[in-house]
Design an enzyme around this catalytic site. Structure first.
Site, PDB file in Angstrom:
ATOM      1  N   HIS A 152      59.652  44.837  83.605  1.00 61.82           N
ATOM      2  CA  HIS A 152      60.608  43.779  83.269  1.00 61.82           C
ATOM      3  C   HIS A 152      61.961  44.331  82.804  1.00 61.82           C
ATOM      4  CE1 HIS A 152      57.606  40.742  83.800  1.00 61.82           C
ATOM      5  NE2 HIS A 152      56.863  41.135  82.779  1.00 61.82           N
ATOM      6  N   ASP A 189      50.941  43.480  89.227  1.00 64.92           N
ATOM      7  CA  ASP A 189      50.886  42.780  87.943  1.00 64.92           C
ATOM      8  C   ASP A 189      51.078  41.287  88.206  1.00 64.92           C
ATOM      9  OD1 ASP A 189      52.200  41.595  85.425  1.00 64.92           O
ATOM     10  OD2 ASP A 189      51.632  43.574  84.699  1.00 64.92           O
ATOM     11  N   HIS A 191      52.624  39.115  86.608  1.00 65.87           N
ATOM     12  CA  HIS A 191      53.977  38.661  86.293  1.00 65.87           C
ATOM     13  C   HIS A 191      54.979  39.383  87.188  1.00 65.87           C
ATOM     14  CE1 HIS A 191      51.620  38.133  82.524  1.00 65.87           C
ATOM     15  NE2 HIS A 191      52.190  36.943  82.590  1.00 65.87           N
ATOM     16  N   ASP A 277      46.356  42.154  84.677  1.00 67.00           N
ATOM     17  CA  ASP A 277      46.405  40.861  83.999  1.00 67.00           C
ATOM     18  C   ASP A 277      46.237  39.693  84.965  1.00 67.00           C
ATOM     19  OD1 ASP A 277      48.798  41.341  85.252  1.00 67.00           O
ATOM     20  OD2 ASP A 277      50.055  41.087  83.482  1.00 67.00           O
TER      21      ASP A 277
END
Length: 371
Positions: A152, A189, A191, A277
């Site tokens: 991120h 991931d 996200h 995740d």
């Protein structure tokens, strides 16, 4: 004979101990977060999910399944010049000022403790060490067990628990030090890796493939229409997924989008932002733990076909320890014994229409997917 897999790790990364909402946390962002969470923190202290146990538990698992063949490597911290290939001078100055401090940095609960900045430089160095290992022949593949995560963080700012974009720094390291001309980054991931996407949006020599839970899931980016800019148009491939998506959709995305694009792109190195995740415990999708064996197997075959087996994985997200441990065990088993028997998957078809829509759309946007 080189090792089947290198595991890169250093204890310093456990010194990143981001604060939650302990009573002494009274900086601006802590106050804002406390107000936003309201009743959720009224009766108990909110503990930060990006805790050291995320990593120490995985390292413990990796040692438990070690059969003597993996090569364990102790990385140095990345130096400033290496990190500056990705991050701006202003970001570097900001990180330097945060050394030794304990504070909440943003409303999304990105935070630092006194050891966090050095841990972040060590994490970036670990992924660079993993790249070195596969280029110099010490290992066939490499997994960097790192924190804080990185995908991120953009060139100029931290975000989403991430201070330095570890995979982006290591991709630039592969180009600058080992002469890699093209790098493929796969982000599985759950996200969206918005920081990585922004860093390479203008770079036609980096192919970025990201499969993730669609907006409004954090960070809310990664739309199908975001395909890169200018000469790099078509080298960003986003596959946003609906809630409850299962294994079959992810494998379909790999086969219909990633594999043909990679074959056209012909990378010298494949890197993975390996978040664990996507399992149901994380409330975004419903990937099985066994899925990570299948994804690792598919990427191993692709690296053998395209880039002499050079595959580097780096830990990103994942906050429930048991599913993370089992997912990592699946990955490491495939890395140690390529071609071993794959575990069964769950057969949900949720997400398949979204993947087919993405494949059709991206085929019109990217020359890498045109016949």
């Amino acid at each position: 004979m080189n090792a089947p897999v290198a595991i890169v790790y250093h204890d310093e990364m456990l010194q990143h101990q981001p604060p939650g909402l302990e009573p002494e946390m009274r900086d601006y962002h802590a106050r804002q977060l406390r107000a936003r969470l309201g009743e959720l923190v009224a009766s108990q202290i909110w503990r930060h999910p990006e805790r050291p146990e995320r990593l120490s538990s995985l390292v413990e698992l990796a040692r438990e399944v070690d059969d003597g063949r993996p090569l364990w490597l102790l990385p140095e911290r990345a130096d400033e010049a290496t990190v500056r290939r990705v991050h701006t001078g202003g970001h570097m100055e900001r990180l330097d000022k945060l050394r030794g401090r304990k504070r909440m940095l943003s409303i999304d609960s990105t935070a630092v403790s006194p050891g966090s900045v050095d841990a972040a430089f060590r994490a970036a160095g670990a992924v660079c060490t993993a790249v070195d290992a596969v280029f110099d022949g010490r290992a066939a593949t490499a997994f960097a067990l790192v924190r804080p995560p990185g995908h991120h963080a953009n060139a100029a700012h931290y975000q989403g628990f991430c201070l330095i974009n570890n995979v982006a720094v290591a991709a630039r390291h592969a180009m600058a030090v080992h002469g890699a001309e093209r790098v493929l980054i796969v982000d599985w991931d759950v996200h969206h890796g918005n920081g990585t996407a922004s860093i390479f949006a203008d770079d036609p020599d980096v192919l970025f493939f990201d499969i993730h839970r669609a907006s409004p899931c954090y960070p809310g980016s990664g739309a199908l229409e975001d395909v890169g800019r200018g000469r790099a148009r078509g080298t960003t491939l986003n596959v946003p997924l609906p809630a409850e998506t299962g294994d079959l959709a992810v494998l379909e995305a790999f086969e219909r989008i990633l594999v043909p694009a990679a074959r056209r792109f012909r990378p010298d190195l494949i890197m993975v932002s390996a978040g664990f995740d996507g399992t149901s415990e994380h409330l975004a999708c419903k990937f099985s733990r066994a899925l990570y064996a299948h994804l690792t197997d598919r990427l191993q075959k692709l690296t053998d076909e395209l880039c002499n087996g050079r595959l580097v994985l780096a830990l990103e997200g994942g906050y429930h320890l048991e599913p993370m441990r089992e997912a990592l065990a699946h990955c490491l088993r495939m890395l140690r014994d390529p071609g071993c028997e794959l575990p069964p998957l769950q057969r949900s078809r949720i997400g398949l229409p979204a993947v087919r829509e993405a494949a059709d759309f991206l085929a019109r946007q990217s020359s890498l997917l045109r016949d």
